[in-house]
Design a protein around this motif. Structure first.
Motif, PDB file in Angstrom:
ATOM      1  N   PHE A 197       9.750   5.572   0.975  1.00 17.69           N
ATOM      2  CA  PHE A 197       9.878   4.154   1.328  1.00 17.69           C
ATOM      3  C   PHE A 197       9.208   3.278   0.276  1.00 17.69           C
ATOM      4  CE2 PHE A 197      10.064   6.634   5.223  1.00 17.69           C
ATOM      5  CZ  PHE A 197      11.283   6.212   5.726  1.00 17.69           C
ATOM      6  N   LEU A 198       8.062   3.710  -0.216  1.00 18.43           N
ATOM      7  CA  LEU A 198       7.382   2.960  -1.269  1.00 18.43           C
ATOM      8  C   LEU A 198       8.195   2.989  -2.561  1.00 18.43           C
ATOM      9  CD1 LEU A 198       4.970   1.347  -2.317  1.00 18.43           C
ATOM     10  CD2 LEU A 198       3.906   3.533  -2.912  1.00 18.43           C
ATOM     11  N   GLU A 199       8.742   4.147  -2.889  1.00 23.31           N
ATOM     12  CA  GLU A 199       9.555   4.240  -4.110  1.00 23.31           C
ATOM     13  C   GLU A 199      10.761   3.305  -4.038  1.00 23.31           C
ATOM     14  OE1 GLU A 199      10.179   8.482  -4.122  1.00 23.31           O
ATOM     15  OE2 GLU A 199       8.493   8.803  -5.504  1.00 23.31           O
ATOM     16  N   ARG A 200      11.382   3.232  -2.889  1.00 31.01           N
ATOM     17  CA  ARG A 200      12.517   2.318  -2.717  1.00 31.01           C
ATOM     18  C   ARG A 200      12.048   0.863  -2.795  1.00 31.01           C
ATOM     19  NH1 ARG A 200      17.146   0.765  -4.080  1.00 31.01           N
ATOM     20  NH2 ARG A 200      18.420  -0.159  -2.468  1.00 31.01           N
ATOM     21  N   GLN A 201      10.896   0.587  -2.231  1.00 26.32           N
ATOM     22  CA  GLN A 201      10.332  -0.760  -2.293  1.00 26.32           C
ATOM     23  C   GLN A 201      10.097  -1.158  -3.764  1.00 26.32           C
ATOM     24  OE1 GLN A 201       6.716  -0.943  -0.006  1.00 26.32           O
ATOM     25  NE2 GLN A 201       6.703  -3.156   0.071  1.00 26.32           N
ATOM     26  N   ILE A 202       9.581  -0.234  -4.566  1.00 26.12           N
ATOM     27  CA  ILE A 202       9.368  -0.511  -5.989  1.00 26.12           C
ATOM     28  C   ILE A 202      10.705  -0.794  -6.671  1.00 26.12           C
ATOM     29  CG2 ILE A 202       8.621   0.482  -8.198  1.00 26.12           C
ATOM     30  CD1 ILE A 202       6.466   2.039  -6.538  1.00 26.12           C
ATOM     31  N   GLU A 203      11.713  -0.003  -6.363  1.00 23.24           N
ATOM     32  CA  GLU A 203      13.052  -0.223  -6.944  1.00 23.24           C
ATOM     33  C   GLU A 203      13.594  -1.600  -6.571  1.00 23.24           C
ATOM     34  OE1 GLU A 203      15.687   2.944  -5.810  1.00 23.24           O
ATOM     35  OE2 GLU A 203      14.302   4.477  -6.532  1.00 23.24           O
ATOM     36  N   ASN A 252       0.836  -1.201   0.000  1.00 23.21           N
ATOM     37  CA  ASN A 252       0.000   0.000   0.000  1.00 23.21           C
ATOM     38  C   ASN A 252       0.870   1.249   0.000  1.00 23.21           C
ATOM     39  OD1 ASN A 252      -2.866  -0.813   0.223  1.00 23.21           O
ATOM     40  ND2 ASN A 252      -2.219  -1.796   2.129  1.00 23.21           N
ATOM     41  N   ILE A 253       0.245   2.367  -0.309  1.00 19.39           N
ATOM     42  CA  ILE A 253       0.931   3.662  -0.269  1.00 19.39           C
ATOM     43  C   ILE A 253       1.453   3.928   1.144  1.00 19.39           C
ATOM     44  CG2 ILE A 253       0.593   6.168  -0.462  1.00 19.39           C
ATOM     45  CD1 ILE A 253       0.671   4.858  -3.167  1.00 19.39           C
ATOM     46  N   SER A 265      -0.029  14.679   3.584  1.00 20.44           N
ATOM     47  CA  SER A 265       1.226  14.660   4.348  1.00 20.44           C
ATOM     48  C   SER A 265       1.633  13.225   4.696  1.00 20.44           C
ATOM     49  CB  SER A 265       1.144  15.535   5.595  1.00 20.44           C
ATOM     50  OG  SER A 265       0.178  15.039   6.488  1.00 20.44           O
ATOM     51  N   GLU A 266       0.670  12.364   5.009  1.00 16.06           N
ATOM     52  CA  GLU A 266       0.986  10.968   5.316  1.00 16.06           C
ATOM     53  C   GLU A 266       1.538  10.259   4.073  1.00 16.06           C
ATOM     54  OE1 GLU A 266      -2.468  10.626   8.761  1.00 16.06           O
ATOM     55  OE2 GLU A 266      -2.903  10.004   6.700  1.00 16.06           O
ATOM     56  N   VAL A 267       0.936  10.516   2.938  1.00 12.91           N
ATOM     57  CA  VAL A 267       1.429   9.929   1.681  1.00 12.91           C
ATOM     58  C   VAL A 267       2.833  10.448   1.386  1.00 12.91           C
ATOM     59  CG1 VAL A 267       1.080   9.865  -0.823  1.00 12.91           C
ATOM     60  CG2 VAL A 267      -0.862   9.521   0.713  1.00 12.91           C
ATOM     61  N   THR A 268       3.040  11.738   1.557  1.00 14.13           N
ATOM     62  CA  THR A 268       4.341  12.348   1.278  1.00 14.13           C
ATOM     63  C   THR A 268       5.436  11.751   2.157  1.00 14.13           C
ATOM     64  OG1 THR A 268       3.256  14.391   0.595  1.00 14.13           O
ATOM     65  CG2 THR A 268       5.596  14.550   1.172  1.00 14.13           C
ATOM     66  N   ILE A 269       5.136  11.543   3.428  1.00  8.91           N
ATOM     67  CA  ILE A 269       6.117  10.978   4.358  1.00  8.91           C
ATOM     68  C   ILE A 269       6.479   9.540   3.972  1.00  8.91           C
ATOM     69  CG2 ILE A 269       6.383  10.133   6.740  1.00  8.91           C
ATOM     70  CD1 ILE A 269       4.834  12.694   7.590  1.00  8.91           C
ATOM     71  N   CYS A 270       5.482   8.764   3.553  1.00  5.61           N
ATOM     72  CA  CYS A 270       5.710   7.344   3.241  1.00  5.61           C
ATOM     73  C   CYS A 270       6.220   7.100   1.823  1.00  5.61           C
ATOM     74  CB  CYS A 270       4.418   6.556   3.471  1.00  5.61           C
ATOM     75  SG  CYS A 270       3.909   6.514   5.211  1.00  5.61           S
ATOM     76  N   MET A 271       6.058   8.056   0.932  1.00  8.56           N
ATOM     77  CA  MET A 271       6.398   7.847  -0.475  1.00  8.56           C
ATOM     78  C   MET A 271       7.848   7.426  -0.732  1.00  8.56           C
ATOM     79  SD  MET A 271       5.103   7.498  -3.413  1.00  8.56           S
ATOM     80  CE  MET A 271       3.498   8.202  -3.194  1.00  8.56           C
TER      81      MET A 271
END
Length: 176
Positions: free
Chosen positions: A88-94, A65-66, A80-86
């Motif tokens: 980590f998600l981008e790295r997870q996708i990588e 999840n986002i 702001s919650e999405v921005t803070i977690c993004m």
């Protein structure tokens, strides 16, 4: 992320981290918060059925999840919650390095594609996810679909969801 304080536990991911297909939703719900896995409640059971209809299951997809913590009252995560977690998600996708991203719902689609249109307008269309890769070398075919919780509330939209699944199936068949 302040969601950590109100959630029972982290619901980070489920499935196969070596999968070619990564499915990204918005945030854990109540049942996901209890189980510590994304998409395990009624919406998750529908997602499983949808995946099975095109020959997929949790052994050959990776689901996350986002944001990995449940927002109070099952509300959508804030900007702001999405921005803070993004990051980590981008790295997870990588790290997973999928060859296909399926974005479940408008929150995930807007966050990862930067598109401000609603899911009804963008679902079933192909996009390219570039992440924060400034060299634009990262290019992952991406398709937004209706959120399965929405489909449970609006069963008349399942025909459109089936059309999206067929597009995904065709894309996967073309890769083979």
């Amino acid at each position: 992320c302040t969601l950590k304080k109100t959630a029972m536990q982290l619901a980070f991911a489920d499935g196969n981290p070596k999968a070619n297909i990564m499915i990204i939703g918005e945030a854990p719900g109540n049942e996901e918060d209890r189980a510590g896995k994304p998409f395990v409640g009624p919406a998750g059971k529908l997602l499983d059925k949808m995946l099975e209809s095109i020959g997929l299951n949790r052994t050959n997809v990776y689901i996350t999840n986002i944001v990995p913590w449940r927002p109070p009252g099952n509300r959508n995560p804030s900007v702001s919650e999405v921005t803070i977690c993004m990051p980590f998600l981008e790295r997870q996708i990588e790290l997973v390095a999928p060859s296909l991203l399926i974005l479940v719902g408008g929150v995930a689609s807007n966050a990862l594609l930067g598109i401000k249109q609603g899911i009804t307008k963008i679902r079933g269309r192909w996009y390219t996810y570039h992440g924060n890769d400034t060299s634009n070398q990262l290019e992952i075919p991406t398709i937004p679909i209706f959120h399965t919780a929405y489909l449970l509330r609006s069963p008349s939209k399942k025909k459109e969801a089936w059309s999206d699944l067929l597009k995904i199936k065709k894309h996967l068949d073309d890769l083979e």
